[in-house]
Motif scaffolding. Structure first.
Motif, PDB file in Angstrom:
ATOM      1  N   TRP A   1       0.829  -1.194   0.000  1.00 19.90           N
ATOM      2  CA  TRP A   1       0.000   0.000   0.000  1.00 19.90           C
ATOM      3  C   TRP A   1       0.868   1.249   0.000  1.00 19.90           C
TER       4      TRP A   1
ATOM      5  N   ILE B   1       3.801   1.612  -1.452  1.00 17.01           N
ATOM      6  CA  ILE B   1       4.245   1.833  -2.827  1.00 17.01           C
ATOM      7  C   ILE B   1       3.104   2.376  -3.666  1.00 17.01           C
ATOM      8  N   GLY B   2       1.911   1.826  -3.423  1.00 19.16           N
ATOM      9  CA  GLY B   2       0.747   2.333  -4.139  1.00 19.16           C
ATOM     10  C   GLY B   2       0.547   3.813  -3.876  1.00 19.16           C
ATOM     11  N   LEU B   3       0.770   4.199  -2.636  1.00 21.98           N
ATOM     12  CA  LEU B   3       0.602   5.610  -2.279  1.00 21.98           C
ATOM     13  C   LEU B   3       1.628   6.489  -2.979  1.00 21.98           C
TER      14      LEU B   3
ATOM     15  N   ILE C   1      -2.023   2.128 -10.796  1.00 20.35           N
ATOM     16  CA  ILE C   1      -1.314   3.336 -10.363  1.00 20.35           C
ATOM     17  C   ILE C   1       0.181   3.082 -10.274  1.00 20.35           C
ATOM     18  N   VAL C   2       0.556   1.990  -9.651  1.00 24.11           N
ATOM     19  CA  VAL C   2       1.981   1.687  -9.511  1.00 24.11           C
ATOM     20  C   VAL C   2       2.608   1.498 -10.893  1.00 24.11           C
ATOM     21  N   GLY C   3       1.867   0.757 -11.762  1.00 27.71           N
ATOM     22  CA  GLY C   3       2.368   0.544 -13.116  1.00 27.71           C
ATOM     23  C   GLY C   3       2.562   1.851 -13.861  1.00 27.71           C
ATOM     24  N   TYR C   4       1.579   2.734 -13.779  1.00 19.47           N
ATOM     25  CA  TYR C   4       1.679   3.996 -14.511  1.00 19.47           C
ATOM     26  C   TYR C   4       2.771   4.880 -13.937  1.00 19.47           C
ATOM     27  N   ALA C   5       2.925   4.845 -12.624  1.00 22.71           N
ATOM     28  CA  ALA C   5       4.006   5.627 -12.015  1.00 22.71           C
ATOM     29  C   ALA C   5       5.362   5.137 -12.527  1.00 22.71           C
ATOM     30  N   LEU C   6       5.509   3.814 -12.613  1.00 28.56           N
ATOM     31  CA  LEU C   6       6.742   3.250 -13.155  1.00 28.56           C
ATOM     32  C   LEU C   6       6.945   3.657 -14.608  1.00 28.56           C
TER      33      LEU C   6
ATOM     34  N   MET D   1      -5.333   0.608  -7.316  1.00 28.62           N
ATOM     35  CA  MET D   1      -4.245   1.057  -6.455  1.00 28.62           C
ATOM     36  C   MET D   1      -3.031   0.152  -6.585  1.00 28.62           C
ATOM     37  N   ARG D   2      -3.267  -1.156  -6.598  1.00 27.03           N
ATOM     38  CA  ARG D   2      -2.132  -2.079  -6.602  1.00 27.03           C
ATOM     39  C   ARG D   2      -1.403  -2.102  -7.920  1.00 27.03           C
TER      40      ARG D   2
ATOM     41  N   GLY E   1       3.154   5.799  -5.730  1.00 22.89           N
ATOM     42  CA  GLY E   1       2.763   5.829  -7.140  1.00 22.89           C
ATOM     43  C   GLY E   1       1.626   6.803  -7.377  1.00 22.89           C
TER      44      GLY E   1
END
Lengths: 136, 99
Positions: free
Chosen positions: A20, A22-24, B49-54, B45-46, A26
């Motif tokens: 969570w 890391i999700g934040l 978002i993480v993928g797009y941030a990367l 969220m999992r 991101g």
């Protein structure tokens, strides 16, 4: 089948805390990027291109001399096909002139280029100026 | 450059939308209702978002490595990143199909 669905749901809920976190991070990154682009879209600077040229270095070249220059666009609009002209003056007389075209200078950005001269620029009065551009 | 900031924002939103759509349909695996509220937000969220941030970080890195960001203002750089991020995001989420 419904049991599998329930188990998958549980697997997602049990995601460890760091996940969570890391999700934040991101989320902050993505929202920050989109927010910045939105801000630029709404309140961005759309002033006309404001170009200045300055000399970076003067070097000896094969057939004469090379004057390296830097073009800075302080305005809010991109300047495409920017013509830069350099003149070597002796008093009021133009001894030699060279010009070149810089393809693309985005807003608030810099680009570099060079002009060749056969005579030594340090012996004369070197003047560089931007002559014109088009809006892409 | 030639696109306005509005185009860049639209591209970012579309990238996220496509990623979310791909990932939801892949993750559901036929078991779950892809329209359940909780599932949607979990995937978002999992993974999305993480993928797009990367994707954004990698776009930044690639652009910087090839010197496309030299002497460029933040607003212009941001637009380049978002534009490059669009095909990268689609590719990244489609890659989940294979992996």
């Amino acid at each position: 089948m419904s049991m599998k669905a329930g188990k998958d749901q549980g697997k997602l809920d049990d995601a460890p805390l760091w996940m969570w976190g890391i999700g934040l991070v991101g989320l902050l990154l993505v929202l920050g990027s989109i927010g910045f682009a939105l801000y630029e879209a709404i309140a961005g600077d759309a002033s006309p291109a404001d170009v200045t040229v300055e000399v970076v270095k003067i070097l000896p070249a094969e057939d004469g001399f090379l004057v390296e220059f830097r073009v800075a666009n302080e305005g809010g609009t991109t300047a495409a096909g920017l013509t830069v002209e350099g003149e070597l003056r002796s008093g009021a007389e133009v001894v030699e002139a060279s010009d070149t075209t810089v393809e693309y200078v985005p807003s608030h950005s810099e680009r570099e280029g060079g002009l060749f001269f056969t005579l030594d620029p340090s012996q004369y009065d070197l003047q560089l100026r931007a002559k014109g551009y088009e809006t892409p | 450059h030639q696109i306005t900031s509005w185009h860049a924002v639209a591209l970012a939103v579309i990238s996220l939308g496509i990623m979310q759509a791909f990932l939801c349909s892949i993750e559901a695996k036929g078991h779950q209702s892809i329209f359940s509220h909780r599932f949607f937000w979990n995937v978002f969220m999992r993974l999305t978002i993480v993928g797009y941030a990367l994707v954004l970080l990698l776009s930044l890195y690639v652009l910087w490595t090839f010197g496309r960001l030299d002497g460029t203002a933040l607003s212009e750089a941001m637009m380049s990143i978002l534009v490059l991020g669009f095909p990268a995001a689609v590719g990244a989420s489609a890659a989940r199909l294979i992996l």
